[in-house]
Design an enzyme around this catalytic site. Structure first.
Site, PDB file in Angstrom:
ATOM      1  N   HIS A   9       0.771  -1.223   0.022  1.00  0.00           N
ATOM      2  CA  HIS A   9       0.029   0.089   0.097  1.00  0.00           C
ATOM      3  C   HIS A   9       0.931   1.319   0.001  1.00  0.00           C
ATOM      4  CE1 HIS A   9      -3.330   2.768   1.117  1.00  0.00           C
ATOM      5  NE2 HIS A   9      -4.098   1.891   0.686  1.00  0.00           N
ATOM      6  N   ASP A  45      -7.708  -5.568   0.029  1.00  0.00           N
ATOM      7  CA  ASP A  45      -8.332  -6.183  -1.148  1.00  0.00           C
ATOM      8  C   ASP A  45      -8.149  -7.744  -0.739  1.00  0.00           C
ATOM      9  OD1 ASP A  45      -7.485  -3.420  -3.092  1.00  0.00           O
ATOM     10  OD2 ASP A  45      -9.688  -4.158  -2.678  1.00  0.00           O
TER      11      ASP A  45
END
Ligand code: SDX
Length: 426
Positions: free
Chosen positions: A304, A361
């Site tokens: 991320h 996700d």
């Protein structure tokens, strides 16, 4: 308010650049004075750039902390309904009982879509990706609300926010039904938001009493909350940039949907399931991880830009995953595979050195698959949920004066050349 100044000396000139502190997180250096310096700032990927001030969401990537209007994401996901969170994103705090009843009623009243809109779906092939349909149909909504498109009118802005949040589940379910060749189901306004979405997805005229069990409904609502907003991510920044031109909010949200579709962003949840299918079994994990380390492939659902620690949403998602699989009595080998990947990634120096942790996700796809939602719908559900975040940022932008976003560049192209007629070109 500027507290102190940073100093920049360039070409013999010294510039005083105000340092501005927020309530949490890094202060910013206001570089507006560079306007007269003869230089631009340079920050590909906006890794160290804050183009806006916002009060909606705060992320501390080092601590793995995510706050919406000051509330930690796990407290919201485990205790609030998605529509309460949507209200807080838009209005600044969770609704009291009266505000909640009023907001929920407004949403219920606007879940339907104009019957002409149904014809838009017929223009698509049955195997069209539902995200392609959503980009088209959401942008087309502006054609049905000419009377409420004055972005300078606060009432128009408010009713549009209600319409978008209310209609996204209906349009998302329609994109699924169209792909299945099944008739569209009208919204059931006696159901709550998540129940209504799942009803429109899976009920049929032959099974109009379809109703999911409470564990699934609650899990769906939690998934919406975990995807509701996330500060200035790529799709939210797209919505803000589109909005800065004065474009109508339906067009801005359609732009956000388009940006979200990419596999580096909201498209990752679909890519995680494709990756798990490709790996196939736990025995193949070591070989796959070697491909990741040699940069042949990325470990989808990991990493991320902001979180250099765990993504707090992934933790809640994992708990929800366990709840749903237990409630459905599903022993999904993909979960075992996902946990094997996570275990290696959390121990292997390649991933540890790059701060690669599971993001929002990684587990969401396993839950959605267990609920019976096809992989192609995963990013549509992300877009459905993120609509409240996108529209709250659009509303925040319009709550104060703003300028059109117009970045500059470092030009490294050709310098001056004289025109040559085609017959004389080499
Ligand atoms: C979302 O911004 C948001 O807030 C987004 C989001 C939201 O709610 O809006 O949180 C939603 O988009 C979550 C992220 C979903 N995407 C994925 O899961 C796709 C896989 N992840 C990567 O593509 C990547 O981690 C990004 C795009 C998410 C972040 O990329 P960055 O910040 O630009 O990091 P980077 O590419 O500079 O990577 C740093 C290093 C590199 O190694 P080196 O080449 O320098 O040696 O880490 C490596 C990268 O190669 N790396 C990965 C990796 N992610 C980064 N290596 C393998 N697998 C990965 N997933």
């Amino acid at each position: 308010m500027a507290d102190t100044n940073a100093k920049l000396t360039v070409n013999g000139e010294e510039y005083e650049l105000p340092i501005i502190k927020g309530t949490l997180g890094r202060p910013v250096i206001d570089i507006a004075a560079l306007q007269d310096s003869g230089f631009w700032s340079y920050d590909p990927g906006f890794k160290v750039t804050a183009p806006v001030e916002s009060k909606i969401t705060y992320i501390d990537g080092g601590k793995g902390e995510l706050l919406h209007r000051g509330y930690p994401i796990d407290q919201l996901a485990n205790n609030a309904e998605y529509l309460e969170v949507a209200y807080a994103l838009i209005h600044g705090d969770l609704p009291n009982a009266e505000q909640k009843a009023d907001f929920f009623e407004k949403i219920r009243k606007h879940t339907g879509v104009h019957d002409q809109l149904r014809k838009f779906f017929e223009g698509f092939r049955r195997d069209a990706h539902p995200m392609a349909i959503m980009v088209g149909v959401v942008g087309a909504l502006s054609a049905f609300y000419h009377e409420d498109l004055d972005v300078s009118n606060e009432d128009h802005r408010e009713i549009t926010a209600i319409r978008l949040i209310a209609k996204m589940p209906t349009l998302a379910a329609m994109s699924y039904k169209y792909s299945q060749g099944e008739p569209f189901m009208y919204p059931r306004n006696d159901f709550n938001y998540a129940e209504n979405f799942l009803y429109m997805m899976f009920a049929t005229p032959a099974d109009i009493d379809y109703k999911t069990n409470d564990v699934i409904t609650r899990a769906m609502d939690k998934i919406f909350t975990l995807h509701a907003d996330h500060e200035q991510n790529a799709s939210t920044s797209t919505v803000r940039l589109a909005g800065s031109t004065g474009a109508n909010p339906y067009a801005c949200i359609a732009a956000g949907i388009a940006a979200l579709w990419g596999p580096s962003h909201g498209g990752a949840n679909e890519a995680v399931l494709e990756m798990l299918d490709e790996i196939g079994s736990v025995e193949n994990v070591p070989a796959f991880m070697e491909k990741v380390k040699s940069r042949e492939v990325k470990l989808m659902g990991f990493g991320h830009r902001v979180y250099k620690n765990f993504d707090p949403r992934a933790q809640v998602m994992k708990e929800t995953c366990d709840e749903v699989l237990a409630a459905l009595g599903i022993n999904d080998p993909k979960l075992e595979l996902a946990m094997a990947l996570e275990k290696i990634a959390l121990e292997d120096p390649f991933f540890v050195e790059r701060n690669l942790y599971p993001n929002v996700d990684f587990y969401s796809g396993i839950i959605l698959k267990a609920i019976g939602i096809p992989t192609s719908m995963f990013t549509v559900i992300f877009a459905l949920a993120r609509t409240s975040g996108w529209i709250s940022h659009w509303l925040e932008m319009h709550s104060a004066p703003f300028k059109i976003g117009r970045p500059r560049q470092l030009y490294t192209g050709e310098t001056h050349r004289d025109f040559v007629k085609v017959e004389n070109r080499k």
